[in-house]
Design an enzyme around this catalytic site. Structure first.
Site, PDB file in Angstrom:
ATOM      1  N   ALA A  71       0.831  -1.205   0.000  1.00 14.01           N
ATOM      2  CA  ALA A  71       0.000   0.000   0.000  1.00 14.01           C
ATOM      3  C   ALA A  71       0.865   1.254   0.000  1.00 14.01           C
ATOM      4  O   ALA A  71       1.980   1.264   0.525  1.00 14.01           O
ATOM      5  CB  ALA A  71      -0.907  -0.001   1.229  1.00 14.01           C
ATOM      6  N   GLY A 116       0.841  -5.631   0.634  1.00 12.16           N
ATOM      7  CA  GLY A 116      -0.111  -5.751  -0.462  1.00 12.16           C
ATOM      8  C   GLY A 116       0.510  -6.246  -1.749  1.00 12.16           C
ATOM      9  O   GLY A 116      -0.154  -6.871  -2.574  1.00 12.16           O
ATOM     10  N   GLU A 119       0.520  -9.848  -1.378  1.00 15.49           N
ATOM     11  CA  GLU A 119      -0.877 -10.308  -1.447  1.00 15.49           C
ATOM     12  C   GLU A 119      -1.370 -10.387  -2.899  1.00 15.49           C
ATOM     13  O   GLU A 119      -2.140 -11.288  -3.239  1.00 15.49           O
ATOM     14  CB  GLU A 119      -1.772  -9.382  -0.620  1.00 15.49           C
ATOM     15  CG  GLU A 119      -1.556  -9.590   0.876  1.00 15.49           C
ATOM     16  CD  GLU A 119      -2.332  -8.607   1.727  1.00 15.49           C
ATOM     17  OE1 GLU A 119      -3.047  -9.054   2.629  1.00 15.49           O
ATOM     18  OE2 GLU A 119      -2.230  -7.380   1.486  1.00 15.49           O
ATOM     19  N   GLU A 139       2.548  -6.045   7.840  1.00 17.76           N
ATOM     20  CA  GLU A 139       1.523  -5.070   8.248  1.00 17.76           C
ATOM     21  C   GLU A 139       1.432  -4.821   9.745  1.00 17.76           C
ATOM     22  O   GLU A 139       1.198  -3.692  10.180  1.00 17.76           O
ATOM     23  CB  GLU A 139       0.139  -5.513   7.717  1.00 17.76           C
ATOM     24  CG  GLU A 139      -0.073  -5.242   6.237  1.00 17.76           C
ATOM     25  CD  GLU A 139       0.432  -6.347   5.320  1.00 17.76           C
ATOM     26  OE1 GLU A 139       0.083  -6.329   4.138  1.00 17.76           O
ATOM     27  OE2 GLU A 139       1.172  -7.235   5.797  1.00 17.76           O
TER      28      GLU A 139
END
Length: 265
Positions: A71, A116, A119, A139
């Site tokens: 992110a 992310g 992910e 995270e």
């Protein structure tokens, strides 16, 4: 689709015959996923989902030292609480967009694939990486949790306890250890992640597109079900292909000792 189609400033789709390459292209920020970039990933995946000529999708990066660093925390830092809540569906749609692509998907990793970014790779069916790859879900070290599917996808790959250790410690793994633990599937020569992922995708794309999509559906829907329920999922997927043009062509080509020309329906 032409040879290359842009989705906003940071994402493009390139065509290689029946393989579609979904390119993360925000080099100035190591592909950090901003709101705009998340929207573009979602749009590209929506277009690919409808594209009957795309038999396999490969997710790649234009940045030489990163696949994606996760992110965009600089953007996040500027958000009010209300803005963060408003942005969530857009961010989520990017990850589920990749996850729900109906055809097989391959991620090509080099350099950093964190948070992310990892992910997005976990949302793919297969992960190819070169020795420079560094993966992890850090995270909890910044006060959040993996929210792009990580808490659900990682244990499906490596088991509950291993996923807990990796998520709770927030540690980064080098490519060798990641390969040993099953976080990546194929370790290739340095700088060869993209070419090897595209080659793997081309081998997959030689098979029936109807068969590939049905097999992916059965694999995904059956995961986590008990065996009897899973076999019912498999039977439904079999029935969806049994009377297809692809099956008729596949059997005919086998008997005639020639390459099949898949109708894709």
């Amino acid at each position: 689709m032409g040879d290359e189609q842009r989705f906003g400033e940071f994402v493009s789709v390139r065509r290689h015959a029946y393989v579609a390459e979904l390119v993360l292209d925000r080099p100035k920020a190591m592909n950090a996923v901003s709101t705009d970039m998340a929207r573009s990933i979602g749009s590209a995946c929506a277009a690919l989902s409808e594209d009957r000529d795309a038999r396999v999708v490969v997710v790649t990066s234009t940045h030489e030292r990163a696949f994606c660093v996760g992110a965009d925390l600089k953007e996040r830092n500027s958000f009010s609480d209300a803005e963060l809540v408003r942005q969530r569906p857009t961010a989520r749609a990017a990850y589920t967009g990749v996850l729900e692509l109906p055809m097989p998907t391959v991620a090509a990793l080099h350099g950093f694939a964190l948070g992310g970014g990892f992910e997005l790779a976990l949302a793919c069916d297969l992960i190819v990486a070169d020795p420079t790859a560094v993966v992890g879900l850090p995270e909890v070290s910044v006060g959040v949790i993996p929210g792009g599917g990580g808490t659900q996808l990682l244990p499906r790959r490596v088991g509950a306890a291993r996923a807990a250790e990796l998520i709770f410690t927030a540690r980064r793994l080098e490519a060798d250890e990641a390969r040993q633990l099953g976080l990546i599937d194929q370790l290739v020569g340095e700088g060869e992640d993209r070419s090897e992922a595209l080659a793997l995708a081309a081998r997959i794309a030689a098979n029936s597109p109807v068969g590939l999509r049905a097999a992916k559906r059965a694999l995904r829907l059956g995961h986590g079900l008990d065996l009897r329920a899973g076999l019912e999922v498999e039977d439904a997927a079999w029935r969806s292909v049994a009377f297809s043009g692809d099956r008729a062509e596949g059997v005919a080509a086998f008997n005639e000792k020639r390459k099949p020309q898949w109708p894709g329906e």
